[in-house]
Design an enzyme around this catalytic site. Structure first.
Site, PDB file in Angstrom:
ATOM      1  N   TRP A  78      -9.760   4.175   8.362  1.00 31.89           N
ATOM      2  CA  TRP A  78      -8.516   4.789   8.304  1.00 31.89           C
ATOM      3  C   TRP A  78      -8.247   6.027   7.501  1.00 31.89           C
ATOM      4  CZ3 TRP A  78      -6.007   4.399  12.584  1.00 31.89           C
ATOM      5  CH2 TRP A  78      -6.111   3.246  13.138  1.00 31.89           C
TER       6      TRP A  78
ATOM      7  N   ASP B 249      -1.483   4.457   2.255  1.00 26.92           N
ATOM      8  CA  ASP B 249      -1.177   3.512   3.306  1.00 26.92           C
ATOM      9  C   ASP B 249      -1.467   2.214   3.109  1.00 26.92           C
ATOM     10  OD1 ASP B 249      -1.467   2.813   6.047  1.00 26.92           O
ATOM     11  OD2 ASP B 249      -3.304   4.099   6.676  1.00 26.92           O
TER      12      ASP B 249
ATOM     13  N   LYS C 279       1.643  -5.007  11.449  1.00 23.80           N
ATOM     14  CA  LYS C 279       0.789  -5.951  10.665  1.00 23.80           C
ATOM     15  C   LYS C 279       1.409  -6.994  10.076  1.00 23.80           C
ATOM     16  CE  LYS C 279      -2.539  -2.812  11.854  1.00 23.80           C
ATOM     17  NZ  LYS C 279      -2.968  -1.472  11.615  1.00 23.80           N
TER      18      LYS C 279
END
Ligand SMILES: *Cc1c(COP(=O)(O)O)cnc(C)c1O
Length: 364
Positions: free
Chosen positions: A106, A176, A200
Site C-alpha cells: 500500500w 494511511d 475495514k
C-alpha cells in the site's frame, strides 16, 4: 461455493465483517427510519434527520480518538485511493519533495500515485528485508525540506505494523490508517493528516475518513476541483456534493458500538488477545509459518503459509466447510491471511485456531 443458513466466521481483508448488532439495527430501521416514514437512504442529506446523524458520527469519532479541537474530520468518498491523489494535490509545497516511507504494497501504491503529481522521495524501503520488518527510524533518509512525510502504519497485505510513530519534527506526518484505525488508542496530535477507507474498521465501502490539522486545510491551492479540495470539503461539512449517506449512518453505529464496548483501550485488549491466539497457533506448529519480525507483526492482518503449498487448496476447502471464510492470502504474498479487524470476535479466532490444529493433525 458452500451455502450457509447462518453467519460465518469472516476473515475478509476488506470489505470486512461488521458488528452483527449494527447490521440487525440497520435491518430494523431499514424501511422506516425511527418513524420518519422512509429509509435513511431515501432522505435528503441536508434534512434535519440526516444532519443529526452526521453530527453524531463526528462527535462519537472525536470522543473515541480524543481528536483535538484544531483538527477537522471529513467523511468523503473515493476510498484510500482518492486520498493518494488528494494528499499531493493539497499538501505539496513548491520545490519541496514529498517524502514517503515504503513498507509494502500500500505504501507503494501511494508512492506511485503521488509520483504522477510531483517529486517523490522514498526515505526507506522494506524491500531490503522482503517486507518482513519495518526499517528502524534512524536509517530513514528524510530531506529537511519535505512537504510532508507519508507512511502506512499497518501494511494489510504483508501483515507488518509499526509499533511506533515516526517523528519528523516540523514536517507534517501523513498516515494511511485504512486497516488499523480504531483498533487501539492513537495520539492524533502527532499527525498532520490521517485517512482511512471505511471498509475495514469503520463501516461499509464507499466512505473515507480524513482527519486533518487546521493549518494543513489552509495549504490547499485554489486551482484544484472543489471535491478534491480539503478547504472546500471543510467549509461544506463534507457535503460539497451528495455524501455516502447510508455508509455514514452505518459508521455512526459502529462508533456507538465501540463506545459501548468501552472505547479504544477496551477493543485494543481484545485485538491483542485475538492476535496472540493466532500467532501462538502458528508459532507452535510445524505446518504453518509467518515470516514477519515479531515486534512488527500486524494485529489486524495475519498472513501465514503452509509448509507444503499443495495443501493450500485443501486448507481453503476444508476451512470453508467449517464456516471459516476468506482466508486466501493476497496474490502478492500467497498462502493464507486472516484479517482480525474489530468486528471479528475472539470466538472466530478460536474457531480458526481449533480448525488449524485439527488440520495439522490430519495433514501435517
Ligand atoms: C485496503 C487498503 C487500501 C485501499 O483502500 P481503497 O479504499 O480500496 O482505496 C489502501 N491502504 C491500505 C493500508 C489498505 O488496507
Amino acid at each position: 461455493m458452500t451455502e450457509f443458513n447462518h453467519r460465518v466466521h469472516n476473515f475478509c481483508a476488506g470489505p470486512a465483517a461488521l458488528p452483527e448488532s449494527v447490521l440487525l439495527r440497520a435491518q430494523s430501521e431499514l424501511l422506516n427510519f425511527r418513524n420518519s416514514g422512509s429509509s435513511i437512504m431515501e432522505m435528503s442529506h441536508r434534512g434535519s434527520i440526516f444532519m443529526a446523524i452526521a453530527a453524531e458520527a463526528e462527535a462519537r469519532l472525536r470522543l473515541l480518538l480524543s481528536i483535538p479541537d484544531n483538527y477537522k474530520v471529513l467523511f468523503l468518498q473515493g476510498g484510500a485511493h482518492l486520498q493518494f491523489a488528494m494528499i499531493p494535490m493539497n499538501l505539496m509545497l513548491k520545490d519541496q519533495p514529498m517524502a514517503f516511507a515504503d513498507t509494502g504494497y500500500w505504501s507503494r501504491r501511494a508512492i506511485k500515485e503521488a509520483a504522477l503529481l510531483g517529486n517523490v522521495i522514498t526515505v526507506t524501503s522494506s524491500k531490503n528485508n522482503a517486507d518482513t520488518a519495518i526499517p528502524e527510524f534512524n536509517t530513514w533518509n528524510i530531506p529537511d525540506q519535505a512537504s510532508f512525510l507519508h507512511y502506512t502504519p499497518n501494511e494489510t497485505i504483508h501483515g507488518i505494523e509499526f509499533d511506533w510513530i515516526p517523528d519528523a519534527g516540523d514536517i507534517p506526518l501523513v498516515a494511511d490508517l485504512s486497516s488499523s484505525i480504531l483498533s487501539q488508542p492513537l495520539d492524533v496530535s502527532k499527525f498532520g493528516l490521517i485517512y482511512a477507507g471505511a471498509q475495514k474498521n469503520i463501516g461499509p465501502a464507499g466512505l473515507t475518513l480524513v482527519i486533518i490539522r487546521d493549518d494543513l486545510v489552509a495549504r490547499a491551492p485554489k486551482n484544484i476541483p472543489g471535491y478534491l479540495n480539503y478547504a472546500t470539503q471543510v467549509e461544506q461539512g463534507s457535503m460539497y456534493n451528495t455524501p455516502a449517506t447510508f455508509a455514514w449512518y452505518l459508521a455512526n453505529m459502529v462508533f456507538e458500538w465501540l463506545l459501548n464496548l468501552g472505547g479504544l483501550s477496551a477493543i485494543a485488549k481484545i485485538n491483542q488477545q485475538k492476535a496472540e491466539l493466532l500467532y501462538k497457533c502458528i508459532d507452535d506448529s510445524d505446518l504453518y509459518s509467518n515470516p514477519v519480525r515479531r515486534q512488527n507483526r500486524s494485529r489486524m492482518n495475519v498472513p501465514f503459509i503452509l509448509k507444503d503449498p499443495n495443501l493450500d487448496k485443501v486448507f481453503l476447502m476444508e476451512s470453508e466447510k467449517n464456516g471459516l471464510l476468506n482466508l486466501k492470502g493476497h496474490r502478492a504474498v500467497g498462502g493464507m491471511r486472516a484479517s482480525l479487524y474489530n468486528a471479528v470476535g475472539i470466538d472466530s479466532v478460536k474457531a480458526l485456531t481449533d480448525f488449524m490444529r485439527e488440520f495439522e493433525k490430519k495433514h501435517g
